[in-house]
Enzyme design. Structure first.
Site, PDB file in Angstrom:
ATOM      1  N   GLN A 234     -45.417  -2.953  76.795  1.00  0.00           N
ATOM      2  CA  GLN A 234     -45.872  -1.763  77.519  1.00  0.00           C
ATOM      3  C   GLN A 234     -46.930  -1.013  76.709  1.00  0.00           C
ATOM      4  OE1 GLN A 234     -44.999  -0.816  80.699  1.00  0.00           O
ATOM      5  NE2 GLN A 234     -46.579   0.734  80.448  1.00  0.00           N
TER       6      GLN A 234
ATOM      7  N   LYS B 141     -40.201  -1.585  86.284  1.00  0.00           N
ATOM      8  CA  LYS B 141     -40.359  -3.042  86.148  1.00  0.00           C
ATOM      9  C   LYS B 141     -39.004  -3.729  86.056  1.00  0.00           C
ATOM     10  CE  LYS B 141     -44.844  -2.215  84.130  1.00  0.00           C
ATOM     11  NZ  LYS B 141     -45.770  -2.256  82.986  1.00  0.00           N
TER      12      LYS B 141
ATOM     13  N   ASP C 206     -49.252  -9.893  81.960  1.00  0.00           N
ATOM     14  CA  ASP C 206     -50.147  -8.761  82.220  1.00  0.00           C
ATOM     15  C   ASP C 206     -51.613  -9.208  82.336  1.00  0.00           C
ATOM     16  OD1 ASP C 206     -48.884  -6.317  82.641  1.00  0.00           O
ATOM     17  OD2 ASP C 206     -48.482  -6.010  80.508  1.00  0.00           O
TER      18      ASP C 206
HETATM   19  C1  BQF Z   1     -46.180   4.979  92.809  1.00  0.00           C
HETATM   20  C2  BQF Z   1     -49.817   2.649  84.277  1.00  0.00           C
HETATM   21  C3  BQF Z   1     -51.579   4.037  83.412  1.00  0.00           C
HETATM   22  C4  BQF Z   1     -51.379   3.527  82.130  1.00  0.00           C
HETATM   23  C5  BQF Z   1     -50.420   2.585  81.900  1.00  0.00           C
HETATM   24  C6  BQF Z   1     -45.232   3.147  91.409  1.00  0.00           C
HETATM   25  C7  BQF Z   1     -45.932   2.831  89.121  1.00  0.00           C
HETATM   26  C8  BQF Z   1     -46.749   3.951  89.234  1.00  0.00           C
HETATM   27  C9  BQF Z   1     -46.823   4.642  90.423  1.00  0.00           C
HETATM   28  C10 BQF Z   1     -45.855   2.056  87.857  1.00  0.00           C
HETATM   29  C11 BQF Z   1     -48.958   2.160  85.346  1.00  0.00           C
HETATM   30  C12 BQF Z   1     -49.107   2.650  86.745  1.00  0.00           C
HETATM   31  C13 BQF Z   1     -47.947   1.257  85.034  1.00  0.00           C
HETATM   32  C14 BQF Z   1     -46.052   4.255  91.518  1.00  0.00           C
HETATM   33  C15 BQF Z   1     -46.954   0.781  86.042  1.00  0.00           C
HETATM   34  C16 BQF Z   1     -48.345   1.801  87.731  1.00  0.00           C
HETATM   35  O1  BQF Z   1     -45.217   5.000  93.585  1.00  0.00           O
HETATM   36  O2  BQF Z   1     -47.266   5.492  93.097  1.00  0.00           O
HETATM   37  C17 BQF Z   1     -45.176   2.435  90.220  1.00  0.00           C
HETATM   38  O3  BQF Z   1     -44.765   1.838  87.363  1.00  0.00           O
HETATM   39  N1  BQF Z   1     -47.002   1.560  87.259  1.00  0.00           N
HETATM   40  C18 BQF Z   1     -47.839   0.794  83.687  1.00  0.00           C
HETATM   41  O4  BQF Z   1     -46.976  -0.019  83.373  1.00  0.00           O
HETATM   42  O5  BQF Z   1     -48.676   1.215  82.737  1.00  0.00           O
HETATM   43  C19 BQF Z   1     -49.638   2.140  82.972  1.00  0.00           C
HETATM   44  C20 BQF Z   1     -50.814   3.604  84.476  1.00  0.00           C
END
Ligand code: BQF
Length: 283
Positions: free
Chosen positions: A97, A53, A120
């Site tokens: 987060q 992010k 969010d």
């Molecule tokens: C990719 C998330 C579960 C629980 C809390 C790129 C992200 C992930 C994968 C990423 C996720 C999942 C995020 C890929 C943010 C997505 O290339 O496939 C980016 O950073 N995510 C989160 O902040 O909290 C989570 C999944």
């Protein structure tokens, strides 16, 4: 016909480039979008997500303000920080987060964030707006990313049978609402659903947000279905895999998202979009 592999990395890059231009224009008017990123504790996956992010902010030209707090941070300390961020005019968006450490009440924290800075889209007020079909404000990031992936692949949602597997507040429930707002006919399945396989097999658009590696297999899908995989599961060999058995399903599908590089990058892009929107709404 060969299957479309929906390239979330490419589509998210297009969106980030659009936003970068938009921020350049805003800067000329002395508007500088800013995002506060709050991480509590040492969850390794959360650290990766937060870093993704912050990198996206840097690329687009959004100012990011980073708060990395120790695992022992009390609920009161976190609430105090949110109060400060709510009042800080340089901060247009506040991202806490998830998941938070167990001694902190997540619901209480999300309620404390000013809904105008809730990029969010987790605050009950903003969830309520989505529920009544008002999509003019913030959109939940992963669900909005899914809709954007479908639309930018020129797939129609209107009138389609959409099956969502998973009912979480972060993905399953809100993506169902967005599909419904886009005139899809939506069915939500979960761990207690009877005949899950039969229901999935009727889907024109199947969204898998279960959290179980390769849960959706080829025998559970319709020929020509659009498959959206929200799962991020780490296998014993260290590789990532989705909730859909990609290799097994891809021949039968019309289109499918890969993991990684499908829905994940879109979540980040849509968060950035909300940050720019927040700055616009506050100026
Ligand atoms: C990719 C998330 C579960 C629980 C809390 C790129 C992200 C992930 C994968 C990423 C996720 C999942 C995020 C890929 C943010 C997505 O290339 O496939 C980016 O950073 N995510 C989160 O902040 O909290 C989570 C999944």
């Amino acid at each position: 016909m060969s299957t479309i592999i929906i390239d979330g990395k490419k589509i998210s890059q297009d969106i980030k480039d659009e936003l970068k231009k938009e921020v350049e224009e805003l800067n000329k008017k002395e508007i500088y979008p800013g995002l506060a990123v709050v991480l509590v504790g040492n969850n390794p996956a959360s650290k990766v997500y937060v870093s993704n992010k912050k990198k996206a902010c840097e690329y687009i030209g959004i100012r990011s303000f980073s708060y990395e707090l120790p695992e022992e941070t009390s609920e009161e300390e976190l609430l105090n920080l949110i109060d400060v961020l709510n009042k800080d005019e340089k901060v247009n968006g506040i991202l806490v987060q998830l998941p938070l450490p167990k001694h902190i009440n997540e619901k209480k924290i999300l309620l404390a964030i000013n809904p105008k800075k809730d990029v969010d889209c987790f605050h009950p007020y903003n969830v309520g707006l989505i529920t009544i079909g008002d999509l003019d404000g913030f959109l939940p990031c992963t669900p909005a990313g899914i809709i954007e992936l479908i639309k930018r692949t020129n797939i129609d949602i209107e009138g389609k049978k959409c099956v969502v597997v998973g009912r979480s507040n972060i993905v399953g429930k809100p993506v169902s609402l967005l599909l419904l707002s886009n005139n899809g006919t939506v069915e939500i399945c979960h761990s207690r659903t009877k005949n899950l396989s039969g229901i999935c097999k009727e889907a024109d658009i199947l969204v898998a947000a279960i959290g179980k590696p390769k849960f959706i297999t080829a025998d559970m899908i319709k020929e020509g279905a659009v498959l959206i995989d929200v799962g991020i599961n780490r296998l014993e060999n260290g590789k990532l895999c989705g909730d859909i058995d990609f290799e097994n399903c891809k021949e039968k599908a019309k289109a499918i998202t890969p993991v990684p590089g499908g829905v994940g990058p879109m979540t980040i892009a849509m968060l950035m979009k909300n940050c720019v929107k927040a700055a616009l709404m506050q100026n």
